[in-house]
Design a protein around this motif. Structure first.
Motif, PDB file in Angstrom:
ATOM      1  N   CYS A   1      -5.848  -2.545   0.586  1.00  0.00           N
ATOM      2  CA  CYS A   1      -5.205  -2.367   1.884  1.00  0.00           C
ATOM      3  C   CYS A   1      -6.232  -2.601   2.990  1.00  0.00           C
ATOM      4  O   CYS A   1      -7.317  -2.002   2.977  1.00  0.00           O
ATOM      5  N   PRO A   2      -5.911  -3.425   3.973  1.00  0.00           N
ATOM      6  CA  PRO A   2      -6.862  -3.684   5.068  1.00  0.00           C
ATOM      7  C   PRO A   2      -7.030  -2.481   5.998  1.00  0.00           C
ATOM      8  O   PRO A   2      -7.941  -2.467   6.810  1.00  0.00           O
ATOM      9  N   ILE A   3      -6.141  -1.466   5.894  1.00  0.00           N
ATOM     10  CA  ILE A   3      -6.220  -0.310   6.785  1.00  0.00           C
ATOM     11  C   ILE A   3      -7.027   0.820   6.164  1.00  0.00           C
ATOM     12  O   ILE A   3      -7.989   1.312   6.746  1.00  0.00           O
ATOM     13  N   CYS A   4      -6.640   1.227   4.952  1.00  0.00           N
ATOM     14  CA  CYS A   4      -7.304   2.370   4.325  1.00  0.00           C
ATOM     15  C   CYS A   4      -8.171   1.985   3.137  1.00  0.00           C
ATOM     16  O   CYS A   4      -8.919   2.806   2.623  1.00  0.00           O
ATOM     17  N   GLY A   5      -8.081   0.744   2.648  1.00  0.00           N
ATOM     18  CA  GLY A   5      -8.907   0.296   1.537  1.00  0.00           C
ATOM     19  C   GLY A   5      -8.373   0.646   0.174  1.00  0.00           C
ATOM     20  O   GLY A   5      -9.018   0.349  -0.837  1.00  0.00           O
ATOM     21  N   MET A   6      -7.194   1.274   0.078  1.00  0.00           N
ATOM     22  CA  MET A   6      -6.628   1.634  -1.215  1.00  0.00           C
ATOM     23  C   MET A   6      -6.152   0.390  -1.958  1.00  0.00           C
ATOM     24  O   MET A   6      -5.804  -0.632  -1.350  1.00  0.00           O
TER      25      MET A   6
ATOM     26  N   CYS B   1       0.854  -1.193   0.000  1.00  0.00           N
ATOM     27  CA  CYS B   1       0.000   0.000   0.000  1.00  0.00           C
ATOM     28  C   CYS B   1       0.889   1.242   0.000  1.00  0.00           C
ATOM     29  O   CYS B   1       1.836   1.339   0.794  1.00  0.00           O
ATOM     30  N   SER B   2       0.579   2.195  -0.870  1.00  0.00           N
ATOM     31  CA  SER B   2       1.392   3.416  -0.948  1.00  0.00           C
ATOM     32  C   SER B   2       1.267   4.270   0.297  1.00  0.00           C
ATOM     33  O   SER B   2       2.148   5.061   0.616  1.00  0.00           O
ATOM     34  N   MET B   3       0.175   4.114   1.036  1.00  0.00           N
ATOM     35  CA  MET B   3      -0.014   4.873   2.266  1.00  0.00           C
ATOM     36  C   MET B   3       0.465   4.111   3.497  1.00  0.00           C
ATOM     37  O   MET B   3       0.818   4.698   4.501  1.00  0.00           O
ATOM     38  N   HIS B   4       0.494   2.799   3.434  1.00  0.00           N
ATOM     39  CA  HIS B   4       0.902   1.965   4.569  1.00  0.00           C
ATOM     40  C   HIS B   4       1.888   0.903   4.073  1.00  0.00           C
ATOM     41  O   HIS B   4       1.488  -0.233   3.756  1.00  0.00           O
TER      42      HIS B   4
END
Length: 417
Positions: free
Chosen positions: A57-62, A43-46
């Protein structure tokens, strides 16, 4: 024959116009599987999220993006550098600069304020117990001169001592030592020499004795009032605040009736920002201007540097003793101090080549076809330059405008710095 190899069909076409041969390349299934194993998604954010197949992504859904591994980035002509996070590497051609090992000097501007000098304060305490019959000073910040009448006091004990003194001078005038001791006792109880001489002449006791100020100053308050002398500026409503001691109050021996502060000498207190402490020394010259006239300066010296650090504004204070005989510096007046620093030799960098991201400061060092972010430790600022303590050297080529290279991705993976 290796079972993992498959052969492509070789097709030969012969025609009257010529011939064409089509070759389909031989491919190894094992090599294809190896490439597939090297494909990982993140994930680019995580970036801590790692998966071996596409997904969310399981955290932000991206949507997860493919991460390039080292085995796939061996050739220099690949586009791997374009896919690196921006806080790690930025590809591009930007203006550059370098740090300079040189000597700089500057004038430091320090904000300040006029405050009372607590060393010049005077406490007027009751020398004997009694009741206040009349007050002549009633308000806070009222100006008092030396010898001015403060209040009238009725004291049974003082009345008794007056009677003893009159008895001695009337019936035992030859006993000078006893008379002298009695007179001294009246002085200790707060009577003046003039009052004692009047008592000696009239031989008549006075139940009410006037108490006079032993010094000049400004009434700061009484013992029961809050001490607000350290406040940067008093509000207008406090200038007419009534004192807590009033007519009819009974005061005890030793109780502080008035607190006076002298304004002939005042303090100029200036705040010094973190990083400039090492440039300021005791007895160093300072030019001071006031908010009333910013073009008129007085020359003074730094008398004291406070060691206490204020964590709120990251500063400590210096004191300058100012002669205020002409009362040009009222308490609470804002000041501007100018200190010319000694030349400082260090490695200096233009401030625009540095950017602050929270608790870290970074620069971008030129490397091959791009710029790599690097954390540095910075010191003081002088004009448009900032001192570099560690992290880079004068041989490094840096991006001239670090802020231009920063975007939202730069604030994600700062742990790499």
């Amino acid at each position: 024959m290796n079972k993992y190899l498959k052969y492509s069909l070789i097709l030969i076409v012969i025609s009257t116009l010529g011939f064409a041969v089509y070759f389909f390349t031989i491919q190894s299934d094992s090599h294809s599987e190896l490439e597939h194993q090297n494909e990982i998604y993140t994930c680019s954010m995580h970036p801590k999220i790692i998966r071996d197949k596409p997904g969310n992504c399981p955290i932000c859904g991206m949507t997860l993006v493919k991460k390039i591994t080292e085995s796939q980035a061996e050739e220099d002509n690949s586009i791997d550098n374009f896919l690196k996070p921006t806080d790690n590497f930025i590809v591009g051609d930007f203006q550059t600069t370098t740090a300079k090992d040189t000597t700089l000097s500057n004038e430091i501007n320090l904000p300040g304020i006029v405050s009372y000098d607590p060393n010049s304060s005077v406490n007027i305490a009751a020398r004997i117990s009694g009741r206040i019959e009349k007050m002549y000073v009633n308000y806070k910040y009222q100006k008092v001169t030396k010898g001015q009448k403060l209040f009238d006091l009725y004291s049974p004990e003082l009345l008794t001592e007056q009677q003893n003194f009159i008895y001695l001078i009337s019936n035992d005038s030859d006993n000078t030592s006893i008379i002298k001791a009695s007179k001294q006792k009246l002085l200790l109880f707060g009577m003046t020499v003039s009052q004692i001489n009047s008592l000696f002449s009239s031989k008549k006791v006075n139940p009410r004795v006037s108490i006079y100020s032993p010094a000049s100053g400004i009434v700061q308050g009484t013992e029961k009032m809050d001490n607000t002398s350290n406040s940067s500026m008093q509000s207008a409503s406090n200038n007419t605040e009534i004192l807590s001691i009033k007519e009819g109050n009974y005061i005890k021996k030793g109780e502080v009736v008035f607190k006076l502060v002298n304004t002939d000498k005042v303090w100029g207190i200036f705040n010094v920002s973190q990083g400039y402490n090492s440039l300021i020394k005791t007895n160093q010259s300072i030019k001071i201007a006031t908010e009333l006239d910013k073009n008129e300066f007085i020359d003074a010296q730094i008398n004291f540097i406070e060691t206490q650090f204020n964590p709120a504004d990251k500063s400590n204070r210096i004191r300058v003793y100012i002669n205020n005989n002409k009362l040009k510096f009222p308490i609470g007046l804002r000041l501007q101090g100018i200190i010319k620093t000694n030349p400082t030799k260090a490695v200096w960098l233009q401030k625009q080549a540095l950017v602050s991201i929270g608790s870290k400061k970074i620069v971008f060092i030129k490397m091959n076809n791009g710029f790599k972010a690097t954390a540095i430790k910075a010191g003081i600022e002088i004009d448009d330059f900032i001192q570099i303590i560690s992290g880079i050297s004068v041989e490094d080529t840096l991006a001239k405008n670090a802020q231009y290279l920063i975007d939202s991705e730069s604030f994600i993976k700062t742990e790499k710095l």
